[in-house]
Motif scaffolding. Structure first.
Motif, PDB file in Angstrom:
ATOM      1  N   GLN A 262       0.799  -1.238   0.000  1.00  0.00           N
ATOM      2  CA  GLN A 262       0.000   0.000   0.000  1.00  0.00           C
ATOM      3  C   GLN A 262       0.824   1.278   0.000  1.00  0.00           C
ATOM      4  N   ARG A 263       2.124   1.214   0.238  1.00  0.00           N
ATOM      5  CA  ARG A 263       3.034   2.363   0.143  1.00  0.00           C
ATOM      6  C   ARG A 263       2.603   3.571   0.986  1.00  0.00           C
ATOM      7  N   PRO A 264       2.453   3.385   2.282  1.00  0.00           N
ATOM      8  CA  PRO A 264       2.125   4.538   3.124  1.00  0.00           C
ATOM      9  C   PRO A 264       3.305   5.500   3.185  1.00  0.00           C
ATOM     10  N   PRO A 265       3.060   6.772   3.435  1.00  0.00           N
ATOM     11  CA  PRO A 265       4.164   7.742   3.531  1.00  0.00           C
ATOM     12  C   PRO A 265       5.153   7.330   4.622  1.00  0.00           C
ATOM     13  N   ALA A 266       6.425   7.465   4.325  1.00  0.00           N
ATOM     14  CA  ALA A 266       7.452   7.059   5.292  1.00  0.00           C
ATOM     15  C   ALA A 266       7.314   7.820   6.599  1.00  0.00           C
ATOM     16  N   GLU A 267       6.915   9.096   6.508  1.00  0.00           N
ATOM     17  CA  GLU A 267       6.831   9.914   7.718  1.00  0.00           C
ATOM     18  C   GLU A 267       5.655   9.534   8.610  1.00  0.00           C
ATOM     19  N   SER A 268       4.762   8.656   8.133  1.00  0.00           N
ATOM     20  CA  SER A 268       3.621   8.245   8.959  1.00  0.00           C
ATOM     21  C   SER A 268       3.931   7.038   9.835  1.00  0.00           C
ATOM     22  N   ARG A 269       5.182   6.572   9.798  1.00  0.00           N
ATOM     23  CA  ARG A 269       5.532   5.368  10.552  1.00  0.00           C
ATOM     24  C   ARG A 269       5.198   5.485  12.032  1.00  0.00           C
ATOM     25  N   ASP A 270       5.376   6.654  12.600  1.00  0.00           N
ATOM     26  CA  ASP A 270       5.110   6.844  14.024  1.00  0.00           C
ATOM     27  C   ASP A 270       3.825   7.626  14.275  1.00  0.00           C
ATOM     28  N   ALA A 271       3.000   7.757  13.249  1.00  0.00           N
ATOM     29  CA  ALA A 271       1.738   8.487  13.401  1.00  0.00           C
ATOM     30  C   ALA A 271       0.726   7.632  14.150  1.00  0.00           C
ATOM     31  N   PRO A 272      -0.228   8.254  14.833  1.00  0.00           N
ATOM     32  CA  PRO A 272      -1.285   7.493  15.507  1.00  0.00           C
ATOM     33  C   PRO A 272      -1.969   6.523  14.551  1.00  0.00           C
ATOM     34  N   VAL A 273      -2.426   5.412  15.084  1.00  0.00           N
ATOM     35  CA  VAL A 273      -3.011   4.379  14.215  1.00  0.00           C
ATOM     36  C   VAL A 273      -4.228   4.912  13.460  1.00  0.00           C
ATOM     37  N   GLN A 274      -5.037   5.747  14.068  1.00  0.00           N
ATOM     38  CA  GLN A 274      -6.216   6.259  13.372  1.00  0.00           C
ATOM     39  C   GLN A 274      -5.821   7.108  12.165  1.00  0.00           C
TER      40      GLN A 274
END
Length: 296
Positions: A262-274
């Protein structure tokens, strides 16, 4: 995949231990496939085998799913409370001549690829505890069953080559094939998203759906998550348990999205799960899931 208004998916873990990364792949893919089209996502605990289900394991699974933001619709269903429905289905199959009692043990038919159907016309060991099996011989069932898997494409299988699967075990416990088919039908499941280790179970379930007058769902069989040594991640192989806190879940969720292509943004690795799940729902593409297994 079914339309948005009618989509109803499910996640159905066996509570033999906590969820691991391979479980997360299946849970996340099935959740996203439902939520991306505004569909329902149900949770079913497949606890038909009590000796394999330690106390507290079901509650652990619920807490893990909540930590990852994978919230379900309605009440949790427990298969251990569904014996009456399974008995009714078995009786219907028996009346149709499609299920039969069998007293053979695995030791009796060792050396065969699958059970040879010796008890189809009457149990060879009526003095022993009896299992119940589904007839797959071509005089009673279709020679072949087929369906189109959403990832793997056209599938065509010969049920007789798989053997007469157990529907109720000799110890009286219900077997997976009957329980999952009855519950998928009863809950109106339209789409099944699960691991490809269950691909060869689908022909038996299609036969049962046909014989119990249940509509077949759409199937999407996912690649398996494997460790570096090639073993499938599983509870039996002591795969590490998923975390139970939201903060610890964040990196695992990001890794699972990547594993599903799904290629999520790399910077979202530590973002809240929601936050990660909101992005994933908007961008979900089941066609991006790879063809090979997932190496962890």
């Amino acid at each position: 995949m079914s339309g948005a208004a009618s989509y109803r998916g499910r996640f159905a873990p066996t509570p033999s231990g906590p969820l691991h990364f391979g479980s997360l792949i299946a849970a996340l893919a099935s959740w996203l496939d439902a939520r991306a089209v505004g569909g329902e996502w149900l949770l079913r605990i497949e606890d038909v085998d009590p000796p394999r289900c330690p106390r507290g394991a079901s509650e652990d699974i619920l807490r893990q799913l909540e930590a990852f933001g994978l919230h379900w619709d309605g009440d949790v269903r427990y298969q251990s409370q569904r014996s009456e429905a399974y008995q009714h289905a078995l009786e219907k199959l028996a009346t149709l001549g499609l299920a039969y009692p069998c007293g053979c043990s695995r030791k009796d038919w060792q050396g065969f690829d699958h059970y040879p159907g010796w008890c189809r016309e009457g149990s060879l060991h009526p003095d022993r505890p009896q299992a119940w099996r589904l007839r797959t011989d071509s005089t009673h069932q279709p020679v072949k069953v087929s369906w189109r898997d959403r990832r793997l494409g056209w599938q065509e299988w010969t049920p007789a080559a798989l053997g007469d699967v157990v529907l109720r075990r000799r110890d009286g416990f219900w077997a997976y094939q009957l329980a999952v088919t009855v519950d998928d039908g009863d809950q109106g499941i339209t789409d099944v998203v699960r691991g490809s280790d269950l691909l060869d179970n689908t022909p038996w379930q299609l036969l049962l759906q046909r014989n119990l007058d249940l509509p077949p769902p759409s199937y999407l069989h996912l690649p398996l998550a494997r460790a570096a040594n090639g073993q499938k991640l599983s509870k039996q192989n002591l795969a590490p348990a998923l975390p139970r806190s939201e903060e610890a879940a964040r990196a695992h969720l990001h890794a699972a999205l990547r594993a599903l292509g799904q290629r999520p943004p790399a910077e979202s690795r530590d973002a809240p799960v929601q936050e990660q799940l909101c992005w994933a729902k908007r961008h979900w593409r089941s066609t991006a899931i790879g063809q090979g297994d997932i190496l962890i």
